[in-house]
Design a protein around this motif. Structure first.
Motif, PDB file in Angstrom:
ATOM      1  N   SER A  90       0.862  17.440   7.188  1.00 32.05           N
ATOM      2  CA  SER A  90       0.915  17.636   5.728  1.00 32.05           C
ATOM      3  C   SER A  90      -0.193  16.816   5.092  1.00 32.05           C
ATOM      4  CB  SER A  90       2.274  17.165   5.183  1.00 32.05           C
ATOM      5  OG  SER A  90       3.314  17.804   5.820  1.00 32.05           O
ATOM      6  N   PRO A  91      -1.424  17.290   5.164  1.00 36.10           N
ATOM      7  CA  PRO A  91      -2.546  16.469   4.685  1.00 36.10           C
ATOM      8  C   PRO A  91      -2.434  16.081   3.212  1.00 36.10           C
ATOM      9  CG  PRO A  91      -3.280  18.623   5.525  1.00 36.10           C
ATOM     10  CD  PRO A  91      -1.815  18.560   5.732  1.00 36.10           C
ATOM     11  N   ILE A  92      -1.945  16.980   2.366  1.00 33.20           N
ATOM     12  CA  ILE A  92      -1.874  16.658   0.927  1.00 33.20           C
ATOM     13  C   ILE A  92      -0.840  15.554   0.686  1.00 33.20           C
ATOM     14  CG2 ILE A  92      -1.315  17.597  -1.365  1.00 33.20           C
ATOM     15  CD1 ILE A  92      -2.403  20.316  -0.255  1.00 33.20           C
ATOM     16  N   GLN A  93       0.393  15.791   1.229  1.00 35.19           N
ATOM     17  CA  GLN A  93       1.449  14.780   1.041  1.00 35.19           C
ATOM     18  C   GLN A  93       1.089  13.479   1.767  1.00 35.19           C
ATOM     19  OE1 GLN A  93       2.023  17.943   1.740  1.00 35.19           O
ATOM     20  NE2 GLN A  93       3.621  18.713   0.366  1.00 35.19           N
ATOM     21  N   GLY A  94       0.389  13.600   2.873  1.00 38.30           N
ATOM     22  CA  GLY A  94      -0.016  12.409   3.624  1.00 38.30           C
ATOM     23  C   GLY A  94      -0.910  11.529   2.786  1.00 38.30           C
ATOM     24  N   LYS A  95      -1.861  12.183   2.096  1.00 34.14           N
ATOM     25  CA  LYS A  95      -2.789  11.444   1.240  1.00 34.14           C
ATOM     26  C   LYS A  95      -2.025  10.769   0.095  1.00 34.14           C
ATOM     27  CE  LYS A  95      -7.144  12.190  -1.094  1.00 34.14           C
ATOM     28  NZ  LYS A  95      -7.600  13.090  -2.124  1.00 34.14           N
ATOM     29  N   GLN A  96      -1.082  11.548  -0.479  1.00 30.42           N
ATOM     30  CA  GLN A  96      -0.286  10.993  -1.588  1.00 30.42           C
ATOM     31  C   GLN A  96       0.524   9.786  -1.105  1.00 30.42           C
ATOM     32  OE1 GLN A  96       1.962  14.437  -2.763  1.00 30.42           O
ATOM     33  NE2 GLN A  96       0.419  15.145  -4.223  1.00 30.42           N
ATOM     34  N   MET A  97       1.061   9.912   0.110  1.00 29.91           N
ATOM     35  CA  MET A  97       1.877   8.816   0.651  1.00 29.91           C
ATOM     36  C   MET A  97       1.027   7.553   0.829  1.00 29.91           C
ATOM     37  SD  MET A  97       4.339   8.839   3.990  1.00 29.91           S
ATOM     38  CE  MET A  97       3.141   8.322   5.189  1.00 29.91           C
ATOM     39  N   MET A  98      -0.194   7.723   1.335  1.00 33.97           N
ATOM     40  CA  MET A  98      -1.069   6.574   1.530  1.00 33.97           C
ATOM     41  C   MET A  98      -1.429   5.921   0.200  1.00 33.97           C
ATOM     42  SD  MET A  98      -1.214   6.186   4.680  1.00 33.97           S
ATOM     43  CE  MET A  98      -2.428   4.892   4.825  1.00 33.97           C
ATOM     44  N   GLU A  99      -1.622   6.772  -0.819  1.00 28.79           N
ATOM     45  CA  GLU A  99      -1.928   6.207  -2.140  1.00 28.79           C
ATOM     46  C   GLU A  99      -0.724   5.434  -2.669  1.00 28.79           C
ATOM     47  OE1 GLU A  99      -3.259   9.653  -4.236  1.00 28.79           O
ATOM     48  OE2 GLU A  99      -5.201   9.602  -3.193  1.00 28.79           O
ATOM     49  N   GLY A 100       0.453   6.020  -2.458  1.00 28.78           N
ATOM     50  CA  GLY A 100       1.704   5.359  -2.885  1.00 28.78           C
ATOM     51  C   GLY A 100       1.885   4.033  -2.174  1.00 28.78           C
ATOM     52  N   ALA A 101       1.591   4.034  -0.871  1.00 29.10           N
ATOM     53  CA  ALA A 101       1.749   2.802  -0.084  1.00 29.10           C
ATOM     54  C   ALA A 101       0.820   1.714  -0.602  1.00 29.10           C
ATOM     55  CB  ALA A 101       1.460   3.093   1.385  1.00 29.10           C
ATOM     56  N   LYS A 102      -0.383   2.136  -1.031  1.00 24.57           N
ATOM     57  CA  LYS A 102      -1.351   1.180  -1.561  1.00 24.57           C
ATOM     58  C   LYS A 102      -0.786   0.503  -2.811  1.00 24.57           C
ATOM     59  CE  LYS A 102      -5.418   3.283  -0.805  1.00 24.57           C
ATOM     60  NZ  LYS A 102      -6.433   4.178  -1.371  1.00 24.57           N
ATOM     61  N   GLU A 103      -0.183   1.352  -3.673  1.00 20.35           N
ATOM     62  CA  GLU A 103       0.425   0.808  -4.899  1.00 20.35           C
ATOM     63  C   GLU A 103       1.538  -0.169  -4.569  1.00 20.35           C
ATOM     64  OE1 GLU A 103       1.778   3.885  -7.570  1.00 20.35           O
ATOM     65  OE2 GLU A 103      -0.185   4.865  -7.442  1.00 20.35           O
ATOM     66  N   LEU A 104       2.348   0.221  -3.569  1.00 18.91           N
ATOM     67  CA  LEU A 104       3.487  -0.631  -3.213  1.00 18.91           C
ATOM     68  C   LEU A 104       3.036  -1.982  -2.683  1.00 18.91           C
ATOM     69  CD1 LEU A 104       6.085   1.691  -1.451  1.00 18.91           C
ATOM     70  CD2 LEU A 104       6.378   0.435  -3.575  1.00 18.91           C
ATOM     71  N   THR A 105       1.982  -1.955  -1.867  1.00 18.29           N
ATOM     72  CA  THR A 105       1.536  -3.232  -1.292  1.00 18.29           C
ATOM     73  C   THR A 105       0.873  -4.106  -2.348  1.00 18.29           C
ATOM     74  OG1 THR A 105      -0.480  -2.124  -0.563  1.00 18.29           O
ATOM     75  CG2 THR A 105       1.225  -2.438   1.094  1.00 18.29           C
ATOM     76  N   GLN A 106       0.505  -3.503  -3.477  1.00 19.67           N
ATOM     77  CA  GLN A 106      -0.103  -4.304  -4.552  1.00 19.67           C
ATOM     78  C   GLN A 106       0.951  -4.799  -5.543  1.00 19.67           C
ATOM     79  OE1 GLN A 106      -2.972  -1.569  -6.084  1.00 19.67           O
ATOM     80  NE2 GLN A 106      -4.440  -1.935  -4.449  1.00 19.67           N
TER      81      GLN A 106
END
Ligand SMILES: [Fe+2]
Ligand SMILES: [Fe+2]
Length: 245
Positions: A17-33
């Motif tokens: 799921s490349p689209i959702q995968g990208k969204q998940m990585m962006e979300g993870a970035k926000e969470l770690t910040q």
């Protein structure tokens, strides 16, 4: 080709799921910040639990150590015989489980429709290993009784070993697992078994109970053969399945 290697619609990877995968990585970035987060309260709770006054079970050593004293009176003094009882109980429970594990593996090998496994695995050897695990169990039962302890008691280390190996019988009883997957599960028990017999023998020797240590050298030798055979079968099956043998 065994079903375990069959290609198909495996959807567990993020690349599915490349689209959702990208969204998940962006979300993870926000969470770690989102920090800084204080884990002090959580750490306090964990450390309170990590240093308990309580332990898993107790060693059921007879009050008088009667049998143990007669087995090596002057030698055992100054040592902690409860450690030996704990370890003997652990081995006994493990060997009993070993019998059940081999029973399950034999059933799997006899019923599965896999010509490669049938070519590589010797059911007679498996039955022989199973019988040796049973012999080890009875030897330990006799030894524990001769020391005046109760072989039916669950010792703390036996309890924890059972907890640690809970997944193995599940792999063997699972109808969809292959012989190779089951052998790999059995390999973990055999490696543990080998190491544990070595500890037991060292313990007996260091406690001055060399006769007992000698008695245990035969099981250790047999366990080495179990582990070596299982390892060879795993190698052979994997190489044959890959078409390299
Ligand atoms: Fe064993
Ligand atoms: Fe074994």
């Amino acid at each position: 080709m065994p079903q375990a290697n069959k290609m198909g619609m495996n959807k567990t990877g993020m690349a599915m799921s490349p689209i959702q995968g990208k969204q998940m990585m962006e979300g993870a970035k926000e969470l770690t910040q989102a920090g800084p987060i204080s884990f002090a309260a959580m750490e306090k709770i964990r450390s309170d639990y990590a240093s308990p006054d309580d332990y898993i079970g107790t060693v059921p050593v007879p009050d008088s150590f009667k049998g143990m004293l007669s087995a090596g009176k002057e030698k055992i003094q100054g040592h902690n015989p409860e450690v030996l009882i704990n370890k003997l109980g652990q081995r006994l429970a493990f060997e009993r489980t070993g019998v059940r594990i081999y029973d399950a593996l034999i059933f799997k090998c006899e019923t599965i429709n896999d010509p490669i496994s049938k070519e590589v695995i010797s059911i007679d050897s498996l039955k022989h290993f199973r019988d040796e695990e049973a012999e080890h169990f009875f030897l330990l039962k006799e030894v524990i009784e001769s020391l005046g302890a109760d072989p039916t008691a669950m010792t703390p280390d036996a309890d924890v070993s059972a907890l640690a190996s809970m997944g193995i019988p599940k792999v063997l009883m699972e109808p969809r697992t292959t012989v190779l997957q089951c052998l790999e599960a059995v390999q973990t028990t055999e490696l543990t078994d080998n190491a544990a017999w070595e500890v037991l023998i060292k313990l007996c020797n260091n406690m001055g109970m060399s006769e007992l240590a000698d008695k245990f050298s035969k099981p250790l030798k047999q366990e080495k053969t179990h582990a070596e055979t299982i390892k060879n079968w795993i190698n052979k099956l994997a190489l044959m399945q890959a078409g390299t043998m």
